[in-house]
Scaffold this active site. Structure first.
Site, mmCIF file in Angstrom:
data_model
loop_
_atom_site.group_PDB
_atom_site.id
_atom_site.type_symbol
_atom_site.label_atom_id
_atom_site.label_comp_id
_atom_site.label_asym_id
_atom_site.label_seq_id
_atom_site.Cartn_x
_atom_site.Cartn_y
_atom_site.Cartn_z
ATOM 1 N N SER A 106 -47.879 3.970 -26.603
ATOM 2 C CA SER A 106 -47.430 5.336 -26.349
ATOM 3 C C SER A 106 -45.897 5.401 -26.267
ATOM 4 O O SER A 106 -45.231 5.112 -27.253
ATOM 5 C CB SER A 106 -48.122 5.831 -25.071
ATOM 6 O OG SER A 106 -47.936 7.187 -24.866
ATOM 7 N N ASP A 144 -55.234 12.623 -31.787
ATOM 8 C CA ASP A 144 -54.404 12.309 -30.615
ATOM 9 C C ASP A 144 -53.412 13.445 -30.392
ATOM 10 O O ASP A 144 -52.464 13.600 -31.161
ATOM 11 C CB ASP A 144 -53.672 10.986 -30.868
ATOM 12 C CG ASP A 144 -52.877 10.517 -29.653
ATOM 13 O OD1 ASP A 144 -52.645 11.331 -28.740
ATOM 14 O OD2 ASP A 144 -52.499 9.338 -29.629
ATOM 15 N N HIS A 158 -55.649 9.432 -27.723
ATOM 16 C CA HIS A 158 -54.651 8.510 -27.201
ATOM 17 C C HIS A 158 -55.333 7.339 -26.509
ATOM 18 O O HIS A 158 -56.229 7.540 -25.688
ATOM 19 C CB HIS A 158 -53.819 9.284 -26.163
ATOM 20 C CG HIS A 158 -52.389 8.878 -26.103
ATOM 21 N ND1 HIS A 158 -51.522 9.034 -27.164
ATOM 22 C CD2 HIS A 158 -51.649 8.356 -25.091
ATOM 23 C CE1 HIS A 158 -50.318 8.630 -26.808
ATOM 24 N NE2 HIS A 158 -50.366 8.206 -25.554
HETATM 25 C C1 MLT Z 1 -43.925 9.739 -25.331
HETATM 26 O O1 MLT Z 1 -43.159 8.911 -25.827
HETATM 27 O O2 MLT Z 1 -43.540 10.655 -24.589
HETATM 28 C C2 MLT Z 1 -45.368 9.594 -25.629
HETATM 29 O O3 MLT Z 1 -45.655 9.940 -26.892
HETATM 30 C C3 MLT Z 1 -46.251 10.271 -24.687
HETATM 31 C C4 MLT Z 1 -46.181 9.593 -23.372
HETATM 32 O O4 MLT Z 1 -45.764 8.467 -23.276
HETATM 33 O O5 MLT Z 1 -46.549 10.208 -22.383
#
Ligand code: MLT
Length: 210
Positions: A109, A161, A192
């Site tokens: 993420s 996602d 996700h």
């Molecule tokens: C981000 O980089 O903000 C991600 O895509 C989402 C997350 O980490 O919450």
């Protein structure tokens, strides 16, 4: 504020087996350097681990760069933080004597996004990335101009996602390929997260490069 040197930047280091690859483990939003070790162990328990902590705070959660809203990134901050991470990595190679060992970033993420940004902007520092639920991290900007001919990236995404939309992940793959990177993009149903099949794919991808 300039980034602290290796010793002033909270991180975890595990040497790993002699000659093993080093996994640069990049936690997601709200994670930390301790929590992300389980993912390293699931991928390669013998690997070295270098796990820094994201230096941005969002409501008490660690992150790698600022965002203006969910999925809307402060791209200047992405660029600056990618530079900091590249600097940390260079310094850590020296500090821990990692010369000659392959370093592969593994991120989930927000951690995937900083790993991808760092590889796109600083291929001399980082040229291998495994990105779980990552996306194009540069908003409406182009992603740098360096050729990425030595770069290899594994992108693992869910088709549905909401946090890492498919069109963004696909744009990322297209952009990196256009710049010469080898990109292996695997898509699955769902959103996700990290599935058992994705872990197996990442293990195989890493083993093929060990
Ligand atoms: C981000 O980089 O903000 C991600 O895509 C989402 C997350 O980490 O919450």
């Amino acid at each position: 504020m300039s980034a602290p040197a290796v010793t002033g930047w909270p991180h975890l280091h595990r040497p790993g087996a002699v000659g093993s690859p080093v996994l640069l483990m990049l936690h997601g939003t709200g994670g930390d350097e301790q929590g992300v070790v389980a993912l390293a162990d699931a991928l390669d328990p013998a690997a070295g681990v270098l796990a820094p902590r994201g230096r941005v705070q969002e409501q008490g959660m660690n992150r790698w760069f600022r965002r203006l809203a969910e999925g809307v990134f402060d791209v200047d901050d992405v660029v600056a933080r990618a530079g900091e991470l590249a600097g940390f990595l260079e310094a850590a190679r020296e500090h821990y004597g990692l010369a000659g060992r392959p370093v592969v970033a593994v991120g989930f993420s927000n951690g995937a996004n900083i790993g991808l940004a760092t590889a796109a902007l600083h291929p001399e520092a980082l040229d291998r990335v495994v990105a779980f639920s990552g996306m194009y991290p540069f908003g409406d900007r182009d992603a740098g101009a360096e050729r990425l001919t030595g770069t290899e990236v594994l992108l693992l995404n869910g088709r549905a996602d909401p946090m890492a939309p498919l069109d963004s992940a696909t744009r990322l793959a297209r952009t990196l390929r256009r710049r010469g990177a080898q990109v292996d993009q695997r898509l699955r149903e769902g959103g996700h997260g990290i599935t058992a099949e994705e872990l197996a794919a990442a293990r195989a991808w890493l083993a093929a490069r060990a």
